[in-house]
Design an enzyme around this catalytic site. Structure first.
Site, PDB file in Angstrom:
ATOM      1  N   ASP A 198      28.173  16.742 -36.056  1.00  0.00           N
ATOM      2  CA  ASP A 198      28.048  16.708 -34.998  1.00  0.00           C
ATOM      3  C   ASP A 198      28.333  14.356 -34.242  1.00  0.00           C
ATOM      4  OD1 ASP A 198      28.589  19.375 -34.017  1.00  0.00           O
ATOM      5  OD2 ASP A 198      26.907  19.225 -32.599  1.00  0.00           O
ATOM      6  N   ASP A 258      18.011  10.693 -43.280  1.00  0.00           N
ATOM      7  CA  ASP A 258      17.557   9.607 -42.541  1.00  0.00           C
ATOM      8  C   ASP A 258      18.706   8.728 -42.489  1.00  0.00           C
ATOM      9  OD1 ASP A 258      16.432   9.263 -44.638  1.00  0.00           O
ATOM     10  OD2 ASP A 258      14.679   7.984 -43.746  1.00  0.00           O
TER      11      ASP A 258
END
Ligand code: NAD
Length: 357
Positions: free
Chosen positions: A252, A224
């Site tokens: 990505d 995270d």
């Protein structure tokens, strides 16, 4: 010693961009006396049309024998209604699993000349050069058991298994440490060791491996936080190593930092360093056949192939320098076009790289 490179153009813009990369490879083959031999084959929709299979036996045989593969892209609306097992993408998945390509290397490089293409501020991303090493054949995408079951209460439950063996972690770790040795010597291992036991083991093995690579500085980061840091201060990273699912998402995100998908190469390697190299983008059916696709991601994939599978660092660097040179000249395909630059076609961009070599 002659080494073989298999060219698999595939579908859509694939043949146009692979053809430019092939010319570049022929040129460095002569310039640096690399002794490369070239073969070609069918994969994806093009293979379905000719042979009724997205991965014909002949292509798989050639791929198994080749030292490296350069692939364009597969897929397109023409084949979208076929059953899953016959879809063009099955050709890619078949190559990955048959050749055991467990390590996916995706650089996210933002050439300073293209800094305005990113959605982030130029000073945050200009000169960005990160490599994400993603485990590609294990983790939660492949773990068993998996499925949707009915509980005693009658409610349905979907479930997957997140598992990595020590040897799977060790082999991807080695690829990442070696990549870091060839670059800035910094490796950040991304996990969720505060919640997931799998990644507690992951962290332990990475620490263990670190002793074999004393020249590489290893750090750890929760996924995270890594997602935040990638948009806050991405230039702090050199090489990132992570599992399949986290890598899927973070690579990505990193790609988008550069704002130009037509510029991003990738590599998938096995433990013998045999590899399949391809641009990160797809077959772009919307612009196929128009001669306007950006061939640079494929040309840069060829450079990665020279570096990682063929051990030809000088030739790889020559290609990368030639790409930077054509950007300096202000040449741009439509996808990276900016004010004051000169718009060029796929072929003109390829020719410019050849000339810069
Ligand atoms: P895409 O990457 O093909 O295209 C997305 C957008 O980016 C399009 O507007 C396209 O024109 C543009 N673009 C992509 N590459 C470009 C280039 N080199 N130069 C200029 N512009 C470029 O993604 P998509 O539209 O989601 O998928 C199209 C097809 O490609 C689908 O069939 C999909 O399954 C397939 N696909 C294949 C691969 C692969 O072969 N590895 C990867 C992703 C998608």
């Amino acid at each position: 010693m002659s080494r073989t490179v298999l060219m698999l153009p595939g579908d859509g813009i694939g043949p146009e961009i692979v053809s430019e990369a092939e010319k570049v490879l022929h040129k460095v083959n002569d310039q640096f006396s690399l002794g490369l031999r070239f073969e070609s084959g069918l994969v994806g929709g093009a293979a379905i049309d000719e042979t009724d299979s997205p991965l014909p036996d002949e292509t798989l045989e050639k791929a198994t024998r080749a030292d490296a593969i350069l692939l364009g892209a597969v897929g397109g609306p023409k084949w979208d209604s076929l059953p899953m097992a016959k879809r063009p993408e099955k050709g890619l998945l078949g190559l990955r699993s048959n050749l055991e390509l467990f390590a996916n290397l995706r650089p996210a490089i933002l050439y300073p000349q293209l800094a305005s293409a990113s959605s982030l501020k130029p000073e945050v991303v200009s000169g960005l050069d990160i490599m994400i090493v993603r485990e590609l054949t294990g983790g939660i995408y492949f773990g068993q058991p998996r499925g949707v079951r009915e509980l005693e209460s009658g409610e349905r439950q979907g479930y997957n298994t997140y598992a990595y063996t020590e040897s799977e972690i060790r082999r991807i770790g080695r690829v990442a440490f070696e990549a870091a040795q060839q670059r800035g010597k910094k490796l950040c291992s991304v996990d969720k060791a505060n919640v997931l036991e799998v990644t507690v083991l992951w962290r332990e093995i990475m620490n263990d491996l670190c002793r074999e690579y004393p020249d590489v500085e290893l750090s750890h980061m929760y996924v995270d936080n890594a997602a935040m840091q990638l948009v806050r201060a991405p230039k702090q990273f050199d090489v990132i190593v992570t599992g399949n699912m986290f890598g899927d998402i973070l690579s990505d995100e990193a790609a988008m930092l550069t704002g130009s998908i037509g510029m991003l190469p990738s590599a998938s390697l096995n433990s013998e360093k045999q590899g399949m190299y391809e641009p990160c983008h797809g077959s772009a059916p919307d612009i196929a056949g128009q001669g306007i696709a950006n061939p640079l991601a494929t040309i840069l994939s060829a450079a990665m192939m020279l570096r990682y599978s063929l051990n030809e660092e000088k030739a790889a660097e020559a290609i990368e320098a030639a790409v930077s040179n054509v950007l300096d000249q202000g040449l741009r395909t439509a996808d990276i076009m900016s004010e004051g630059a000169k718009k060029v076609s796929t072929r003109e961009m390829g020719e410019a790289v050849l000339a810069a070599l």
